[in-house]
Write an enzyme that holds these catalytic residues in place. Structure first.
Site, mmCIF file in Angstrom:
data_model
loop_
_atom_site.group_PDB
_atom_site.id
_atom_site.type_symbol
_atom_site.label_atom_id
_atom_site.label_comp_id
_atom_site.label_asym_id
_atom_site.label_seq_id
_atom_site.Cartn_x
_atom_site.Cartn_y
_atom_site.Cartn_z
ATOM 1 N N ASP A 124 17.321 17.698 -2.948
ATOM 2 C CA ASP A 124 16.377 16.659 -3.399
ATOM 3 C C ASP A 124 17.030 15.839 -4.515
ATOM 4 O OD1 ASP A 124 14.077 15.138 -3.365
ATOM 5 O OD2 ASP A 124 12.900 16.530 -4.578
ATOM 6 N N LEU A 140 8.078 16.433 -12.076
ATOM 7 C CA LEU A 140 9.490 16.363 -11.750
ATOM 8 C C LEU A 140 9.712 15.245 -10.736
ATOM 9 C CD1 LEU A 140 10.219 20.178 -11.416
ATOM 10 C CD2 LEU A 140 11.267 18.668 -13.093
ATOM 11 N N ASP A 149 17.180 24.798 -8.472
ATOM 12 C CA ASP A 149 17.903 24.167 -9.578
ATOM 13 C C ASP A 149 17.530 24.748 -10.929
ATOM 14 O OD1 ASP A 149 15.331 23.193 -9.785
ATOM 15 O OD2 ASP A 149 15.910 21.096 -10.024
#
Length: 387
Positions: A269, A303, A244
């Protein structure tokens, strides 16, 4: 009745067909494929663009404000629909760490969507994770595997539990790996502080996947290779990557492609904020802040999942120069194999088809998703989407 799809290029799990054709029966199953002159069928349609299998996402927590761990059946279906409309035709719903009774309830609630075909299976990420590498998972909810708890999860899922992520260094983890593998569940190594020997021991017992490589584990060290070193060198495991632009630097993605070219699996995810604007969320019991599409714990320490779909990651690989067959292998062929699904778009497999414009950076509109670079073909309405 059968339908013939023709395109200048069709990719399946096994073939890269130029001037290709794909024959599909009225049940939506592939009955043949090839190049050049096709057989006669009742309906023949020429598709503009490149035809390839839909993505298979092994690791997604939700979308549109719905977290699979807490969502209603309708909310979970809406979240799955968001991913499907963007090219993920098979989705495994990931249930993150929560209180055990709530996890059992979630597995029961979601198992019906697996039976209905809305979901391809369930993934349990926690509570058997390392507090030292917990990411967004609440530390007070994490603990070592318990045999009774394990059986309660399997019973609640009623055959729908396909993947479990655990930390192999925890007490009782080796027995848990063995028990899960015997039950037909894929064991993934993740959120772990394990040594290389502990990781290898889990693989010896049947662990076959590494959850979001590099994230939720110690970094690679030249004297202590740990989970990353084993994952990059042990051909017995596939490795998930979240591509990403935030979880992994492009050079790190290239490292994985060079070290394990036949074992990379793209996952999203994706957390509940996927498909939503920025704002405050909760995942795995922790407060999360989403800013500019990046999900972080509220304190900024980690994250907390992504806000992409698998095909967003695939587009990044394509834009970076990865050949399309390699992208198809990472997004469709290998994850389908993990789940025991038929090899995508081969004879006997569902005709889960998407269409792209292969040019890097070029978006092709899809049904109701104008920014998506992938069109999902609904064979029931194919005359309306063909050109």
């Amino acid at each position: 009745m059968s339908t013939l799809l023709r395109a200048r290029r069709i990719l399946t799990a096994t073939d890269d067909l130029h001037d290709g054709w794909l024959a599909v029966d009225d049940a939506g199953t592939v009955i043949g494929s090839g190049s050049g002159t096709p057989p006669r069928t009742e309906t023949a349609v020429t598709i503009e663009g490149t035809v390839l299998p839909g993505a298979v996402d092994l690791h997604a927590h939700g979308a549109l404000g719905h977290d699979f761990a807490t969502a209603s059946v309708d909310g979970a279906a809406r979240a799955a629909g968001h991913h499907h409309a963007r090219g993920t035709t098979s989705l495994v719903a990931s249930v993150a760490t929560g209180p055990v009774p709530e996890t059992i309830a979630a597995l029961r609630r979601l198992s019906g969507l697996v039976t209905a075909g809305t979901l391809a299976g369930l993934h349990l990420e926690g509570p058997w994770l390392s507090p030292a590498r917990r990411g967004a998972h609440r530390a007070d909810l994490l603990h070592a595997p318990d045999p009774a708890e394990l059986d309660a999860f399997l019973t609640a899922a009623d055959g729908a539990l396909r993947i479990v992520t655990l930390a192999p260094e925890l007490p009782g983890a080796t027995d848990a790996v063995r028990h899960l593998v015997d039950a037909g569940v894929v064991v993934a190594i993740g959120h772990t502080d394990a040594s290389a020997d502990e990781v290898r021991a889990a693989i010896d017992e049947g662990a076959a996947l590494v959850t979001h490589l590099f994230n939720g584990m110690p970094p690679l060290h030249h004297r202590r290779p740990g989970p990353v070193g084993v994952a990059l060198t042990d051909d017995r495991v596939l490795v998930e990557c979240i591509v990403d632009g935030h979880h992994l630097d492009p050079s790190t993605v290239e490292l994985v492609q060079r070290a394990a070219p036949d074992r990379l699996v793209l996952v999203s995810d994706a957390m509940a904020a996927t498909g939503c604007g920025d704002g405050e969320r909760v995942i795995a019991g922790s407060a999360v802040s989403v800013r500019d599409g990046v999900a972080l714990l509220a304190d900024g320490s980690s994250l907390a999942g992504s806000t992409i779909t698998v095909q967003d990651g695939a587009r990044r690989l394509l834009d970076g120069g990865t050949p399309l067959p390699a992208v198809v292998a990472a997004t469709s062929t290998r994850p389908a194999r993990v789940l025991g699904l038929p090899a995508p778009l081969t004879v006997g497999a569902p005709a889960d088809v998407v269409v792209i414009d292969e040019a890097p950076g070029t978006a092709v509109s899809s049904h109701g998703a104008q920014s998506a670079p992938w069109r999902v073909l609904d064979l029931r309405t194919i005359p309306a989407v063909a050109r």
